[in-house]
Write an enzyme that holds these catalytic residues in place. Structure first.
Site, PDB file in Angstrom:
ATOM      1  N   HIS A 116       0.851  -1.199   0.000  1.00 41.31           N
ATOM      2  CA  HIS A 116       0.000   0.000   0.000  1.00 41.31           C
ATOM      3  C   HIS A 116       0.879   1.239   0.000  1.00 41.31           C
ATOM      4  CE1 HIS A 116       1.192  -0.427   4.225  1.00 41.31           C
ATOM      5  NE2 HIS A 116       1.008   0.887   4.317  1.00 41.31           N
ATOM      6  N   ASP A 147       0.848   5.135   1.878  1.00 40.38           N
ATOM      7  CA  ASP A 147       0.151   5.834   2.963  1.00 40.38           C
ATOM      8  C   ASP A 147      -0.546   7.058   2.357  1.00 40.38           C
ATOM      9  OD1 ASP A 147       1.248   3.942   4.636  1.00 40.38           O
ATOM     10  OD2 ASP A 147       2.894   5.226   5.303  1.00 40.38           O
ATOM     11  N   HIS A 157       4.780   0.111  -0.172  1.00 42.17           N
ATOM     12  CA  HIS A 157       5.539  -0.685   0.792  1.00 42.17           C
ATOM     13  C   HIS A 157       4.640  -1.745   1.420  1.00 42.17           C
ATOM     14  CE1 HIS A 157       3.780   2.773   2.876  1.00 42.17           C
ATOM     15  NE2 HIS A 157       3.750   2.033   3.977  1.00 42.17           N
ATOM     16  N   ARG A 197       7.383  -9.131  15.547  1.00 46.46           N
ATOM     17  CA  ARG A 197       7.808  -7.808  15.068  1.00 46.46           C
ATOM     18  C   ARG A 197       6.782  -6.750  15.464  1.00 46.46           C
ATOM     19  NH1 ARG A 197       7.254  -4.892  10.196  1.00 46.46           N
ATOM     20  NH2 ARG A 197       8.932  -3.381  10.074  1.00 46.46           N
TER      21      ARG A 197
HETATM   22  C1  LIG Z   1      -4.897   8.506   9.097  1.00 46.15           C
HETATM   23  C2  LIG Z   1      -5.036   7.322   8.570  1.00 46.15           C
HETATM   24  C3  LIG Z   1      -4.126   6.738   7.546  1.00 46.15           C
HETATM   25  C4  LIG Z   1      -4.537   5.283   7.495  1.00 46.15           C
HETATM   26  C5  LIG Z   1      -6.027   5.423   7.697  1.00 46.15           C
HETATM   27  C6  LIG Z   1      -6.106   6.371   8.897  1.00 46.15           C
HETATM   28  C7  LIG Z   1      -5.716   5.609  10.169  1.00 46.15           C
HETATM   29  C8  LIG Z   1      -4.850   4.375   9.884  1.00 46.15           C
HETATM   30  C9  LIG Z   1      -3.907   4.519   8.704  1.00 46.15           C
HETATM   31  C10 LIG Z   1      -3.446   3.177   8.115  1.00 46.15           C
HETATM   32  C11 LIG Z   1      -2.233   2.555   8.825  1.00 46.15           C
HETATM   33  C12 LIG Z   1      -1.867   1.218   8.134  1.00 46.15           C
HETATM   34  C13 LIG Z   1      -1.843   1.337   6.595  1.00 46.15           C
HETATM   35  C14 LIG Z   1      -3.102   2.088   6.077  1.00 46.15           C
HETATM   36  C15 LIG Z   1      -3.145   2.066   4.570  1.00 46.15           C
HETATM   37  C16 LIG Z   1      -4.320   1.514   6.776  1.00 46.15           C
HETATM   38  O1  LIG Z   1      -4.985   0.596   6.411  1.00 46.15           O
HETATM   39  O2  LIG Z   1      -4.513   2.221   7.976  1.00 46.15           O
HETATM   40  C17 LIG Z   1      -3.094   3.494   6.680  1.00 46.15           C
HETATM   41  C18 LIG Z   1      -4.184   4.473   6.248  1.00 46.15           C
HETATM   42  C19 LIG Z   1      -3.792   5.325   5.049  1.00 46.15           C
HETATM   43  O3  LIG Z   1      -2.660   5.827   4.982  1.00 46.15           O
HETATM   44  O4  LIG Z   1      -4.637   5.474   4.168  1.00 46.15           O
HETATM   45  O1  LIG Z   2       5.215  -2.485   9.895  1.00 47.20           O
HETATM   46  C1  LIG Z   2       5.749  -1.900   8.978  1.00 47.20           C
HETATM   47  O2  LIG Z   2       6.950  -1.952   8.769  1.00 47.20           O
HETATM   48  C2  LIG Z   2       4.923  -1.076   8.016  1.00 47.20           C
HETATM   49  C3  LIG Z   2       3.748  -0.402   8.664  1.00 47.20           C
HETATM   50  C4  LIG Z   2       3.015   0.474   7.711  1.00 47.20           C
HETATM   51  O3  LIG Z   2       3.282   0.513   6.543  1.00 47.20           O
HETATM   52  C5  LIG Z   2       1.919   1.328   8.211  1.00 47.20           C
HETATM   53  O4  LIG Z   2       1.553   1.247   9.401  1.00 47.20           O
HETATM   54  O5  LIG Z   2       1.395   2.123   7.396  1.00 47.20           O
HETATM   55 FE   LIG Z   3       2.290   2.173   5.510  1.00 45.00          FE
END
Ligand SMILES: C=C1C[C@]23C[C@H]1CC[C@H]2[C@@]12CCC[C@@](C)(C(=O)O1)[C@H]2[C@@H]3C(=O)O
Ligand SMILES: O=C(O)CCC(=O)C(=O)O
Ligand SMILES: [Fe+2]
Length: 357
Positions: A216, A218, A273, A283
């Site tokens: 994905h 961010d 990533h 981890r």
């Molecule tokens: C502020 C954010 C950014 C979110 C949504 C919300 C809270 C959690 C974040 C994440 C964290 C993990 C990867 C991601 C892709 C996910 O699934 O949740 C992120 C997402 C995004 O970057 O779109």
């Molecule tokens: O755990 C990791 O190394 C990646 C986590 C990540 O990509 C995220 O929280 O958006």
């Molecule tokens: Fe991420």
């Protein structure tokens, strides 16, 4: 009292820590849909000392070529990173029934649960997450009714330090493009509303068929990631393929997110990533997801556009973009794109065709 193990209560909340083999629900058919290229010179994610007199230039170059880099001498105290890691460990070590008391609601953002992007994949990921937006108090109180204070204090201090670092990084990233903080007033005058994402990847009995966190980008401007000393994070680079971002004690990983991709008019592409898992080690990672104040319109900076370089994206607010991402996932960025690139090819950084699983 029920006799079934609580792992059966909700298929989406299997207790991965106690599994002796990989359940079908978590067995991915293919972990790689993107090509990998073999190269005799191993390509490595840049490591930048923020006290280096050339830090601005180095950061700019890393953003253009990788979209990810590690930083040392970043100013965040090591003991705070350790305290945050310990707090995360304590949280994920709680019994499943306890963690579920702070479960994320179906349409909510904060709380305990599987990764938000899980809905886009046929298989589940080998991880559990805890998302904090705003105060951690409500959730922490449910997890530790009498002893939530310590957790909340560490979270608040962590957010404070990360905010300082995020501002410093924005200054370096934009400065390298000739943009000053005057050109992006909101970055210094208005407070952002960041998210903190704690990720736990238990040791996995069959790591070659499991995915910790699927590929994905961010949605942020930038993300600051602290990984414990266990590798698992991989970044994708055009022409190279998946590259492991090795843990360096004390260093932090910086990712370019979709909103910086938009702000820089594609000059700093957001990085794809993912997190892999392993057989023996648990981890843990903590991501500080930094975005602009939620209602500020983000569009390509006028300093970076002209007749030859028209704005490639329409303006969006962070809150709108998060909604778009929740709906369209890896097509979110191209859904706000205005025009096709001049060379007529699809923008490879729009991550359009990525589908893993
Ligand atoms: C502020 C954010 C950014 C979110 C949504 C919300 C809270 C959690 C974040 C994440 C964290 C993990 C990867 C991601 C892709 C996910 O699934 O949740 C992120 C997402 C995004 O970057 O779109
Ligand atoms: O755990 C990791 O190394 C990646 C986590 C990540 O990509 C995220 O929280 O958006
Ligand atoms: Fe991420």
């Amino acid at each position: 009292m029920h006799t079934k193990p609580y792992t059966m209560i909700n298929q989406k909340h299997l207790d991965l820590n106690s599994m002796k083999e990989l359940p079908e629900s978590h067995a991915w058919l293919s972990l790689d849909e993107l090509p990998s290229y073999s190269s005799s010179t191993p390509d490595q994610v840049p490591v930048i000392n923020l006290k280096d007199p050339n830090a601005m230039e180095l950061v700019g170059h890393a953003c253009k070529t990788w979209g990810v880099f590690q930083v040392t001498n970043h100013g965040v105290p090591t003991n705070l990173l350790e305290q945050m890691e310990a707090a995360g460990r304590k949280l994920f070590a709680l019994p499943m029934q306890q963690k579920l008391k702070a479960a994320r609601s179906p349409n909510g953002v904060s709380g305990y649960g599987v990764a938000r992007i899980s809905a886009f994949f046929p298989k589940l990921m080998w991880s559990e997450g805890f998302t904090i937006v705003g105060s951690a108090y409500e959730h922490a109180r449910k997890l530790w009714p009498n002893r939530y204070n310590r957790f909340c204090c560490v979270i608040e201090e962590y957010k404070e330090e990360m905010n300082k670092l995020a501002q410093k990084l924005m200054f370096l990233m934009l400065g390298s493009l000739g943009v000053t903080m005057e050109d992006v007033k909101w970055a210094t005058t208005q407070r952002s509303c960041p998210a903190l994402q704690l990720n736990s990847y238990p040791a996995c009995p069959d790591p070659d068929r499991a995915m910790g966190l699927a590929a994905h980008t961010d949605s942020t401007l930038l993300t600051i990631l602290h990984q414990n000393n266990t590798s698992g994070l991989q970044a994708h680079k055009e022409g190279t393929g998946w590259v492991t971002v090795p843990p360096i004690p004390g260093a932090l990983v910086i990712n370019v997110g979709d909103l910086l991709h938009i702000l820089s008019n594609g000059l700093y592409p957001s990085v794809l990533h993912r997190a892999m898992v392993n057989r023996t080690q648990h981890r843990l990672s903590v991501a500080y997801l930094y975005g602009p104040p939620s209602n500020v319109q983000i569009s390509p900076l006028s300093k970076l556009t002209d007749q030859v370089h028209p704005p490639l994206y329409r303006s969006v607010t962070w809150s709108e973009y998060l909604g778009t991402k929740a709906k369209h996932f890896n097509k979110a960025l191209s859904s706000v794109r205005l025009c096709a690139p001049l060379n007529g090819f699809a923008d490879t950084n729009d991550h359009n065709g990525v589908r893993v699983g």
